[in-house]
Design an enzyme around this catalytic site. Structure first.
Site, PDB file in Angstrom:
ATOM      1  N   LYS A 174       1.102  -1.017  -0.033  1.00  0.00           N
ATOM      2  CA  LYS A 174       0.021  -0.083  -0.108  1.00  0.00           C
ATOM      3  C   LYS A 174       0.904   1.063   0.108  1.00  0.00           C
ATOM      4  CE  LYS A 174      -3.632   2.690   0.199  1.00  0.00           C
ATOM      5  NZ  LYS A 174      -4.563   2.949   1.206  1.00  0.00           N
ATOM      6  N   LYS A 242      -0.733  11.636   5.061  1.00  0.00           N
ATOM      7  CA  LYS A 242      -0.307  10.853   5.963  1.00  0.00           C
ATOM      8  C   LYS A 242       0.213   9.611   5.407  1.00  0.00           C
ATOM      9  CE  LYS A 242      -2.990   7.224   6.928  1.00  0.00           C
ATOM     10  NZ  LYS A 242      -4.347   6.347   7.169  1.00  0.00           N
TER      11      LYS A 242
END
Lengths: 302, 302
Positions: A174, A242
């Site tokens: 990811k 983030k």
């Protein structure tokens, strides 16, 4: 009797994902910080059962999915007071579908193994639309037998499900995904601003570059946003920021310098500084418009 | 009687392009620095006619195509001693298909206009394979009437032909293309090295990322090269490095800071310093392998 599954974290992504499971016939034991959401769900279907804490969820369901904002929330829900670990044991499985640091995924998995429970990290891509349409891509890290056990659940929520490696590997992939998307945005942004300020119609730039080696999914899906100045999310800058922090930390842990990602991450920081953290990540191009004192699109619009 | 067209610069790209024109029935007046190439071509077909200088070509053909390495060569052929300008006048058209600085394209076009001649900048993408298969993308800058006149020629060499704007605009779009391709390589390289050194099978990274927003043509076509360490060109690092210099200069001229391109350009410089200038540009990943002291693929191979 219907199978039971726990679901913790009913935000933009978690809501449709939990609904797919209930629609597929699972009894879904839910927990989330927003009490109104709990009421809405339990009123909506008797397949939803409210639980008061993560521990309470784990007492009622052997398999518990979490979909939370970031690493600290996952650590707290899994390992904190009244956390999953207090009720999990042999036969329990924690499936974390949040996007968090690979190191935290491994920490949670290791701690749960200490009480005999199993864990998978299974972050997703595809955004809210992917969640709503049960079309998420799911990248799974963990043991093969646990992936097999979770597969029927994954198939209710996603389309492309790939077991990429051991615990933490899902989060690593990811992070790779978020690096590549962010830098592909930078590539498109620099190309568009260079051409547009030199006087070329940006529509023609998209047309020509889309036909060759320069093409990217980012350009296909978000090129029009970039040149029109319309930046309704989509995927918010603050979330991508983030995720780039996660990637940079993963690089530090693994010993992989990521100089281009580091630079692009700073531009995501600049977007937030400029008050654009809630825009779609395609708004990266506005940083270049600022640098070049030139605006391709209309005024900024969320 | 067959139409006549001039062709100057019979390198890797120019050779197949000139052959397509001869095969389509044009008489092609050729000039190039390599005398052997001239002999080969005139022996191959009586459609090829040798000329001794660019001026000589322009005397025999109203339309002259150039396909040269860089800006200085185009300036010399067009405007230097025995250059095109000495024989061009009303009704003459210079079509430069090299990749050069937009500023040089405008300089040549302006100088030729001074003697009543016209000019197009028409750089291509698609590489040697595109040239051989007459499948090039051609991005054209110049006047509409000149583009119409050149179109039958373009159609013999390319598939996607787009008139992108006034003189110089073709080179601007080519610069945009090279920026985007280079930075997309950086995106893929950072993602792959991050995932691979963390222990994830790079094949799985390509598989998962290819299914989502992270996907790019670079990853589709060159992902396997990047992870296998096989870097036979393809498109050479040294040429892409030249093109990034053009893009950076165009940015300077236009007032467009290109921070990510600047960083990636430095990595292309590093490839050349490391003796990899003749490898395919997908070898950019080796810079990251060096930085991370970790090799994904096999030993380097040209």
């Amino acid at each position: 009797m219907a199978e039971t599954v726990g679901f913790i974290g009913l935000g933009i992504m978690g809501k449709p994902m939990a609904r797919h499971l209930a629609n597929a016939g699972y009894d879904v034991v839910i927990h989330t910080l927003n009490r109104e959401t709990i009421s809405t769900f339990t009123a909506e279907s008797n397949k939803f059962i409210a639980a008061s804490t993560p521990k309470d969820v784990a007492e009622r369901a052997k398999t518990v999915i979490t979909m939370l904002p970031d690493s600290p929330q996952v650590r707290e829900v899994a390992l904190g007071e009244n956390g999953l670990i207090e009720a999990m044991g042999e036969g329990s499985l924690h499936i974390d579908m949040s996007t968090i640091a690979p190191a935290t995924a491994i920490e949670v998995s290791t701690a749960l193994a200490g009480v005999g429970a199993h864990a998978l990290d299974a972050p997703v891509s595809g955004g809210e639309a992917g969640a709503v349409n049960a079309a998420l891509s799911i990248m799974v890290g963990g043991a093969e037998s646990d992936v097999e056990r979770a597969m029927p659940l994954f198939e209710k929520m996603g389309k492309t499900i790939v077991h990429v490696g051991a615990s933490g590997a899902g989060q690593v992939v990811k992070a790779c995904n978020q690096v590549m998307v962010a830098v592909n945005y930078a590539a498109m942004s620099e190309a568009l601003i260079l051409g547009a300020k030199a006087g070329v119609d940006p529509e023609k730039i998209l047309q020509v570059l889309g036909g060759g080696l320069a093409n990217s999914r980012v350009m296909e899906l978000k090129g029009q946003n970039a040149i029109s100045g319309k930046f309704a999310p989509g995927f918010r800058v603050d979330l991508h920021r983030k995720d780039l922090n996660i990637a940079m930390n993963a690089g530090k842990t693994t010993g992989v310098p990521l100089p281009v990602t580091a630079l692009v991450q700073q531009f995501f920081e600049a977007l937030t500084v400029a008050g654009r953290g809630d825009l779609d990540h395609s708004s990266l191009i506005t940083i270049y418009e600022d640098l070049a004192h030139y605006r391709i699109g209309q005024d900024l619009e969320a």
